[in-house]
Enzyme design. Structure first.
Site, PDB file in Angstrom:
ATOM      1  N   SER A 115     -52.766  23.277 119.006  1.00  0.00           N
ATOM      2  CA  SER A 115     -52.580  22.875 117.617  1.00  0.00           C
ATOM      3  C   SER A 115     -52.992  24.008 116.686  1.00  0.00           C
ATOM      4  O   SER A 115     -53.978  24.711 116.935  1.00  0.00           O
ATOM      5  CB  SER A 115     -53.404  21.632 117.297  1.00  0.00           C
ATOM      6  OG  SER A 115     -53.373  21.340 115.916  1.00  0.00           O
ATOM      7  N   TYR A 155     -60.997  16.647 116.890  1.00  0.00           N
ATOM      8  CA  TYR A 155     -59.624  16.934 117.319  1.00  0.00           C
ATOM      9  C   TYR A 155     -59.408  18.445 117.416  1.00  0.00           C
ATOM     10  O   TYR A 155     -58.890  18.952 118.416  1.00  0.00           O
ATOM     11  CB  TYR A 155     -58.620  16.327 116.342  1.00  0.00           C
ATOM     12  CG  TYR A 155     -57.196  16.751 116.608  1.00  0.00           C
ATOM     13  CD1 TYR A 155     -56.477  16.197 117.674  1.00  0.00           C
ATOM     14  CD2 TYR A 155     -56.569  17.719 115.814  1.00  0.00           C
ATOM     15  CE1 TYR A 155     -55.179  16.602 117.935  1.00  0.00           C
ATOM     16  CE2 TYR A 155     -55.267  18.122 116.072  1.00  0.00           C
ATOM     17  CZ  TYR A 155     -54.580  17.554 117.128  1.00  0.00           C
ATOM     18  OH  TYR A 155     -53.292  17.969 117.397  1.00  0.00           O
TER      19      TYR A 155
END
Length: 320
Positions: free
Chosen positions: A193, A208
């Site tokens: 990501s 995250y």
């Protein structure tokens, strides 16, 4: 003209010549970087994925990027082992793929990555036994429902983030890798990501982002460990993609659809250990790298606080 320029330089002080040399080197380096970027994104041919093996394992294939990869692999003539939590959704995706690629063989494996993971990994091992598995797409992952401070993250969400994103990816890779080592070829793609790599911090999504930073380092280490065994390991780093997890419904130039991202992702398999396949994302990454971190941090915090406020408002309406 070149001789005239050389003559003029010789008549200049040494510090001017030094600055000219540094400037010329920087310009040439930048030009070379642009040419390499153009080649990678527009001219470099994709690898023949069937050379890795006739089967691919895709986790999280019922939605988002994983679903996009499943369709793209089927179009390339690769058979699929789809690993997901919901058997009904797995069947739906299987039917959709077969309707467009009738020759594709598909096996489904039900695994709840937030549940009994060891039992699920055992089923994956049984499913791949005897198959020529050449590709693994580790796409499964969870994020926050919406932005929140770390002390607001409940225990269940905290556990799920670590178990699914870190433990799930690690254990599935550990289960599939021996097959590739045995035949000395394969490709592993772990979906990272931009929250962990492109921007310096991702406030209000701290866990995250940290799990995706793990994916990046895990991938890089495996790339070095297994390169000489014919196994290409890669961390793909997307920015925003139009998915349910990102809460983005419509695609745009800088926010591709899942199919649009997967088309780009397929072209990069087997090359760099870390890449941003969708070229507008890599363009944004280049811009972000030129901006001081303090400005990006301030913008990102303000942006995520807005998401948090909207999420809290939505939750309060549900309770009414």
């Amino acid at each position: 003209m070149a001789g005239c320029l050389l003559h003029q330089l010789k008549s200049q002080p040494s510090w001017v010549i030094f600055l000219f040399a540094i400037g010329s080197f920087t310009l040439l380096r930048t030009l070379l970087g642009v040419l390499i970027w153009v080649y990678i994104n527009f001219l470099r041919p994709p690898k023949n994925l069937k050379k890795y093996g006739s089967w691919a394992v895709v986790t999280g294939p019922t939605d988002g990027i994983g679903k996009g990869f499943a369709f793209q692999l089927a179009r390339k003539g690769v058979n699929l082992i789809l690993v997901g939590r919901n058997p009904d959704k797995l069947k739906d995706v299987c039917d959709q793929i077969k309707s467009k690629n009738s020759n594709t063989q598909i096996k489904t494996v039900v695994v709840d990555f937030s549940g009994d993971l060891d039992e699920g990994v055992k089923r994956v091992k049984e499913a791949i036994e005897g198959l020529d598995v050449g590709i693994l797409i580790n796409n499964v992952g969870v994020s926050y429902p919406y932005a929140r401070y770390f002390h607001e993250v409940d225990e269940q969400l905290l556990n799920n983030l670590i178990k699914v994103n870190v433990e799930g990816t690690s254990k599935i890779t550990h289960a599939v890798l021996p097959t590739m080592v045995k035949k000395r070829k394969g490709a592993i793609v772990n979906i990272g990501s931009g929250a962990a790599i492109v921007i310096p911090s991702d406030p209000l999504y701290s866990v995250y982002a940290a799990t995706k930073a793990y994916i990046d380092q895990f991938s890089r280490c495996l790339y070095v460990e297994y390169k000489n065994m014919g196994i290409d390991v890669q961390c793909q780093v997307p920015l925003y993609v139009a998915t349910k997890m990102a809460s983005i419904k419509r695609s745009s130039f800088f926010v591709p659809s899942t199919d649009g991202y997967a088309k780009a992702g397929i072209r990069h398999i087997g090359y760099e250990p870390r890449c941003t396949p969708y070229w507008p994302h890599s363009f944004l990454w280049g811009i972000a790298s030129c901006v001081p971190e303090i400005f990006i941090d301030a913008w990102r915090l303000r942006f995520c606080l807005g998401i948090r406020k909207r999420g809290q408002l939505k939750d309060s309406r549900k309770k009414e």
